[in-house]
Design a protein around this motif. Structure first.
Motif, PDB file in Angstrom:
ATOM      1  N   ASP A 226     -49.309 -18.422  19.668  1.00 39.16           N
ATOM      2  CA  ASP A 226     -50.157 -19.415  20.333  1.00 39.16           C
ATOM      3  C   ASP A 226     -51.591 -19.381  19.808  1.00 39.16           C
ATOM      4  O   ASP A 226     -52.236 -20.430  19.674  1.00 39.16           O
ATOM      5  N   ILE A 244     -51.790 -24.777  25.802  1.00 38.32           N
ATOM      6  CA  ILE A 244     -50.350 -24.619  25.616  1.00 38.32           C
ATOM      7  C   ILE A 244     -49.701 -24.396  26.975  1.00 38.32           C
ATOM      8  O   ILE A 244     -50.280 -23.742  27.850  1.00 38.32           O
ATOM      9  N   SER A 277     -45.139 -21.363  30.531  1.00 35.65           N
ATOM     10  CA  SER A 277     -45.752 -20.649  29.403  1.00 35.65           C
ATOM     11  C   SER A 277     -45.874 -21.519  28.159  1.00 35.65           C
ATOM     12  O   SER A 277     -46.587 -21.165  27.226  1.00 35.65           O
ATOM     13  N   VAL A 280     -44.236 -19.650  24.779  1.00 35.35           N
ATOM     14  CA  VAL A 280     -44.790 -18.445  24.145  1.00 35.35           C
ATOM     15  C   VAL A 280     -45.167 -17.438  25.223  1.00 35.35           C
ATOM     16  O   VAL A 280     -45.882 -17.767  26.177  1.00 35.35           O
ATOM     17  N   SER A 285     -42.675 -16.341  20.558  1.00 35.54           N
ATOM     18  CA  SER A 285     -41.860 -17.417  21.112  1.00 35.54           C
ATOM     19  C   SER A 285     -40.805 -16.841  22.044  1.00 35.54           C
ATOM     20  O   SER A 285     -40.280 -15.751  21.807  1.00 35.54           O
ATOM     21  N   ILE A 290     -41.650 -25.165  22.631  1.00 35.84           N
ATOM     22  CA  ILE A 290     -43.081 -24.896  22.534  1.00 35.84           C
ATOM     23  C   ILE A 290     -43.800 -26.222  22.759  1.00 35.84           C
ATOM     24  O   ILE A 290     -43.548 -27.207  22.055  1.00 35.84           O
ATOM     25  N   PHE A 292     -47.613 -27.964  23.377  1.00 36.79           N
ATOM     26  CA  PHE A 292     -49.070 -27.818  23.412  1.00 36.79           C
ATOM     27  C   PHE A 292     -49.732 -29.180  23.313  1.00 36.79           C
ATOM     28  O   PHE A 292     -49.106 -30.171  22.939  1.00 36.79           O
TER      29      PHE A 292
END
Length: 365
Positions: A226, A244, A277, A280, A285, A290, A292
């Motif tokens: 991240d 993120i 989260s 991450v 990871s 993921i 963001f």
């Protein structure tokens, strides 16, 4: 100048200026044997090139890429790949006036403070055209990731105060703002028309979803996934914020609501019931998507009257004219995606030496 290289194993170095002969990138660390053509890269470059809508600069450039090295008979050779896009529509005289003063919101003053000299033709290395090299390299990284089952979906989440309220991936490429919500895109266009009529500009938020990254990519201290994503995205000139997962909203949460509960799936793999989260945990990871966001500032070049100073130390007022994007967000979508692809691929290559099993499996007869 230093600082034009990014990456550890899949490493890129961008070069060139907005009004120089061309813009390019050298990519070192690309594996041999990847099928690669100009068309693979051009698809990405076409998403950021100017002159595609009323909401981008009218500068007309084909942004046609040329592969100078590193590819033979349609495949990468493992040697450095050099790519170039030649500038064909410079109008440097449009910028001659700004040599004597500092534009608000630009890097004019800081360049002079650092180097005692600056290329005032469209901003030089600080121009948005520098991102051509990033996007060209990102296209290659994304192609490698796709072979590994990893995909990136990037789009405009908001423009000004107008936010998407629905998501249709097919809609992203059906409007000039790259919004996955047709109604929001229409309202955003109306808002931008108002900004244009007032000789003003707008900012917005870009969101990126990366799917398919296995758990354990990234490192727990200085090479956090991240953290590296944040550096990559914040290195884009117009980006002023990064978050993120739940981002700044975690400051309003409690531990019981912010934690993502784990559970075992039917195929005996670990999964999460939520994704606060953003994919991450502890810099690595966790196997979920993921997610963001990047906050992009309004275009600083506006025709409205602004106060500044000149190089003689006098207070002056200016009105900036020339060819400028009234909003940076739509053309920055593919730049964000490219920097994310470069970061994920580099982290995955870096991760290959994390376990003895990986090394033994690779080298054993």
């Amino acid at each position: 100048m230093a600082g034009s290289t990014y990456g550890n194993i899949f490493k890129i170095t961008t070069w060139g200026e907005s009004h120089g002969k061309g813009i390019g990138v050298v990519i070192d660390g690309c594996p041999a044997g990847l099928p690669l053509s100009k068309e693979d890269i051009q698809i990405y470059l076409n998403r950021r090139k100017p002159g595609q809508s009323r909401y981008s600069t009218p500068r007309k450039e084909d942004d046609a890429v040329e592969i100078l090295s590193g590819v033979f008979e349609g495949k990468t050779t493992g040697t450095p790949i050099s790519l170039v896009v030649f500038n064909n529509n410079q109008k440097s005289k449009d910028y001659s006036e700004i040599a004597s003063y500092y534009r608000p919101g630009h890097a004019d003053y800081t360049f002079d403070a650092k180097y005692g000299f600056r290329d005032y033709r469209g901003g030089g290395r600080s121009s948005g055209r520098e991102t051509i090299g990033r996007v060209a390299a990102g296209a290659i990284a994304a192609k490698i990731l796709k072979q590994l089952g990893i995909t990136l979906t990037t789009y405009t989440k908001s423009i000004g105060a107008i936010r998407i309220s629905s998501f249709d991936a097919d809609t992203i490429y059906n409007n000039p703002l790259y919004m996955p919500d047709a109604d929001a895109a229409k309202k955003a266009e109306e808002y931008l028309e108002k900004c244009l009529s007032e000789s003003d500009s707008a900012g917005g938020v870009i969101e990126c979803i990366i799917d398919g990254v296995p758990a354990g990519i990234g490192d727990p201290v200085f090479e956090k996934l991240d953290a590296n994503l944040a550096k990559a995205i914040l290195s884009i000139g117009a980006v002023k914020g990064f978050e993120i997962g739940d981002g700044f909203d975690v400051a309003l949460a409690k531990g019981t609501t912010n934690n993502d509960s784990f559970y075992m799936t039917n195929d005996h793999t670990v999964a999460k019931s939520t994704n606060h989260s953003g994919g991450v945990l502890g810099g690595m990871s966790d196997g979920s998507k993921i997610i963001f966001r990047a906050a992009v500032k309004p275009t600083p070049s506006v025709a409205s009257l602004q106060k500044t100073v000149n190089k003689s130390g006098e207070d002056i007022e200016i009105s900036i004219h020339g060819r400028h994007d009234p909003i940076i967000v739509p053309r920055a979508v593919v730049v964000v995606e490219s920097m994310a692809a470069l970061t994920i691929l580099d982290a995955m290559l870096f991760n290959m030496s994390a376990k003895m099993d990986n090394i033994c499996n690779f080298y054993k007869n």
